[in-house]
Design an enzyme around this catalytic site. Structure first.
Site, mmCIF file in Angstrom:
data_model
loop_
_atom_site.group_PDB
_atom_site.id
_atom_site.type_symbol
_atom_site.label_atom_id
_atom_site.label_comp_id
_atom_site.label_asym_id
_atom_site.label_seq_id
_atom_site.Cartn_x
_atom_site.Cartn_y
_atom_site.Cartn_z
ATOM 1 N N LEU A 31 65.331 15.818 19.312
ATOM 2 C CA LEU A 31 66.349 15.757 20.370
ATOM 3 C C LEU A 31 65.646 15.406 21.670
ATOM 4 O O LEU A 31 64.681 16.079 22.046
ATOM 5 C CB LEU A 31 67.037 17.116 20.557
ATOM 6 C CG LEU A 31 68.125 17.563 19.588
ATOM 7 C CD1 LEU A 31 68.560 18.976 19.963
ATOM 8 C CD2 LEU A 31 69.314 16.626 19.648
ATOM 9 N N HIS A 32 66.130 14.378 22.368
ATOM 10 C CA HIS A 32 65.504 14.077 23.646
ATOM 11 C C HIS A 32 66.445 13.427 24.653
ATOM 12 O O HIS A 32 66.128 13.373 25.841
ATOM 13 C CB HIS A 32 64.305 13.140 23.435
ATOM 14 C CG HIS A 32 64.693 11.727 23.134
ATOM 15 N ND1 HIS A 32 65.142 11.323 21.897
ATOM 16 C CD2 HIS A 32 64.725 10.619 23.926
ATOM 17 C CE1 HIS A 32 65.416 10.034 21.932
ATOM 18 N NE2 HIS A 32 65.184 9.576 23.129
ATOM 19 N N ARG A 33 67.609 12.959 24.229
ATOM 20 C CA ARG A 33 68.464 12.217 25.150
ATOM 21 C C ARG A 33 69.065 13.144 26.212
ATOM 22 O O ARG A 33 69.510 14.253 25.898
ATOM 23 C CB ARG A 33 69.567 11.485 24.394
ATOM 24 C CG ARG A 33 69.006 10.364 23.523
ATOM 25 C CD ARG A 33 70.065 9.416 23.016
ATOM 26 N NE ARG A 33 69.417 8.347 22.257
ATOM 27 C CZ ARG A 33 68.928 7.237 22.789
ATOM 28 N NH1 ARG A 33 69.031 7.042 24.096
ATOM 29 N NH2 ARG A 33 68.344 6.333 22.040
#
Length: 375
Positions: A215-217
């Site tokens: 997860l990074h957005r």
């Protein structure tokens, strides 16, 4: 000896995977042309960058602009400012850009204004979500670049809808898959990866079957409610199948900022720092399923036949849904848990490998370059 360079630009982690096979193909198919590799420094973690170059057998950059992190406007402007003197010094035959990061658009703008031809690799992908900075970069780069290399046939339809003529477009396949197939043989085993982080064997034994999480957005990790909800869902999933969570610095910082530390107490989730390319490939290749908001993992899981649940409301890679193993689930708890249950029952999407995702996309690009540049 051809005296004018081809300049190849990389700026952030995904660019490295896309450029490595192109550089190899250039050295074989166009050996007489000097190639200059320019790293804008948009991805500025030196240790991680060095590891990626080693993993991908990518030569060290000839020039590093060392732009570093900043707002989108400042970063784009700074890449343009530092890239212009490179073009003035070398007057290259063409510039090759890849993907959809700020460096892609910035270097394209500078080159086109100097009447230097630009080839864009991975053109025509669209999410139709202009809240994504990458979507803006994609659309603008494709409008002004001279040669557009696409990864899937639907990309040409997207480009034609935007008024781009078909004679600028060339369907070549996916260079990300070139790197995957090239590097897979060197990927470490999962047990070796876990062991390298001092995870004891008794705990790692329960991770014989596992899911990968990334997860990074900003849309997923920058808001308390969204991040808290996703972490709660992941904890629920971990009771069905253990999770290996490659934790992006942005996500880690926000977990701490929002005081969501309890997620770290889950016995069925292993948190790892960002992984090198080969380590991530090793983890992915042996996983049961993937939960991600990454564009690259949607493609790689499709190429490997591993079910993928994309924690976004849209994707710019529709072929991974239409033909591959990908399902868009957003942040919908019931849908996510239902899809996980189906996958664990052996009823997940099996998909098929899309056309031209065969490890030879870079060769097709360099063959076309010969004709396009009249070499």
């Amino acid at each position: 000896m051809f005296d004018r360079h081809i300049i190849c630009v990389v700026g952030a982690r995904p660019n490295f995977m896309k450029m490595a096979p192109i550089l190899r193909a250039l050295s074989v198919n166009l050996p007489s042309i000097p190639v200059l590799l320019v790293h804008t420094g948009q991805h500025y973690d030196k240790d991680m960058s060095d590891k990626l170059f080693d993993d991908l057998e990518l030569p060290r950059p000839d020039i590093n602009l060392e732009v570093g992190s900043a707002t989108h406007a400042i970063q784009t402007a700074e890449v343009m400012r530092r890239f212009e003197p490179i073009l003035d010094s070398y007057n290259p035959h063409c510039v090759i850009v890849v993907g959809d990061v700020n460096s892609t658009l910035a270097c394209t703008l500078v080159a086109v204004k100097k009447n230097i031809p630009v080839a864009h690799v991975e053109a025509g992908l669209r999410s139709y979500d202009k809240k994504m900075p990458e979507e803006i970069n994609r659309v603008l780069t494709d409008q002004i670049a001279d040669r557009l290399y696409t990864t899937e046939r639907s990309a040409e339809n997207n480009l034609q809808k935007e008024g781009i003529s078909s004679d600028r477009i060339c369907f070549v396949g996916n260079v990300m898959i070139d790197s995957l197939l090239y590097g897979r043989k060197n990927a470490p085993t999962v047990s070796n990866i876990l062991q390298s982080f001092s995870i004891n064997s008794s705990r790692s034994d329960k991770f014989k079957k596992y899911a990968i999480v990334t997860l990074h957005r900003p849309s997923n990790v920058d808001k308390l409610d969204t991040l808290s909800s996703l972490l709660s869902i992941l904890i629920e999933i971990s009771e069905k199948i253990p999770l290996i969570f490659a934790l992006h610095p942005r996500t880690k910082n926000n977990i701490e900022k929002f005081q969501l530390h309890s997620v770290f107490n889950s016995e069925n989730i292993i948190f790892l720092p960002p992984q090198g390319y080969l380590e991530m490939l090793g983890l992915l290749s042996n996983s049961t399923l993937v939960l991600t908001d990454s564009g690259g993992l949607q493609e790689e899981s499709t190429a490997l036949g591993i079910p993928c649940l994309t924690l976004r409301e849209n994707t710019e890679r529709p072929i991974t849904i239409d033909e591959g193993t990908n399902t868009i689930v957003g942040g919908n708890r019931d849908l996510i848990l239902s899809c996980v249950d189906q996958i664990l029952l052996g009823k997940g999407k099996s998909g098929r490998v899309p056309e031209y995702w065969d490890g030879a996309a870079a060769e097709r690009i360099t063959e076309d370059l010969k004709n396009w540049l009249v070499i």
